[in-house]
Write an enzyme that holds these catalytic residues in place. Sequence first.
Site, short mmCIF file in Angstrom:
data_model
loop_
_atom_site.label_atom_id
_atom_site.label_comp_id
_atom_site.label_asym_id
_atom_site.label_seq_id
_atom_site.Cartn_x
_atom_site.Cartn_y
_atom_site.Cartn_z
N ASP A 97 -6.11 -43.52 11.48
CA ASP A 97 -6.24 -43.17 10.06
C ASP A 97 -7.62 -43.22 9.22
O ASP A 97 -8.36 -44.18 9.52
CB ASP A 97 -5.42 -44.51 9.23
N SER A 153 -13.37 -24.15 2.20
CA SER A 153 -12.83 -22.97 1.86
C SER A 153 -13.47 -22.45 0.50
O SER A 153 -14.28 -22.93 -0.02
CB SER A 153 -11.32 -23.22 1.28
N TYR A 177 -9.27 -30.90 -5.41
CA TYR A 177 -9.43 -30.08 -3.86
C TYR A 177 -10.70 -29.14 -4.18
O TYR A 177 -11.55 -29.28 -3.06
CB TYR A 177 -8.20 -28.87 -4.00
#
Length: 290
Positions: free
Chosen positions: A75, A158, A170
């Site tokens: 994790d 991105s 994001y």
Amino acid sequence: MTTRKVALVTGASRGAGRGIARGFGELGYTVYVTGRTVSPGDAKGWDGSVLPGTVAEAAQEVTRAGGRGVAVVCDHADDAQVAALFERIRSEVGRLDVLVNNATYIHRQLIEKMPFWEKELDAVRILDVGLRSAYVASWHAARMMVPQGSGVIAFGSSFGGTCYMHGPAYGAQKAGVDKLAHDMEHDLRGTGVIAVSVWMGPLVTERSLIARETNPEQYEDFLKDAENPEFTAHIIDAISRAPNRGELSGQTLVGAEIARELSVTDRGKERPSYREMLGSPRPKNPAAVY
């Protein structure tokens, strides 16, 4: 310890990470793949369906592709688990050639068309697992790579690093990892270790295929020329061997563009850049303030 190159791909139970890990397997790497999923059911698609994929299955795919896959349940929100991961790599193989920071928290409302304050506050967790986690993994990787005098720290990013994409959380995460690569290059300069951020295009993944079904008007055209995630692994490997790797360090690179420069194809195909549609990476800034 090992004659194979060694890569670590974080967040590789499924999606981009799984494909990137598989791509390194195709190149003969030993690939440590991390994830939290040990049995299907932990992750859901945009339509609520259960997504396939476990960390063990991802490692098996690496081995079947020609490499050696090593599954590690980790994790990346837990610093102690991350520290144990790197200690395991150090003890088992004694080196690390490539780190791909891919682990990212994906909120169920990520692609829903609504303002950020109408989404659940939990969407901000992408800054914990996605940005902070990338810094922590890179910190550990640098402490292995700098003494050996070589290595690549890569960030999966991105066009959302500069354009509006999926909302501010994001976008901040993608802009953040781009800046991590930029600033880490300054500190890594002269060590033989480089840092790059790679803007991937639309990818063929479990979630993107579901997105095409749930939002066809938004994703149908994008997915016509979508990249296989293995492509990104081949790009990063080519960057690691490039004569101008030092110049590439610190840059945010459009994957499709640097692939053409380095003669890398996606299963024999060139992929389009979306620079004209979605914008350009920010250039390197030579200024430094201490």
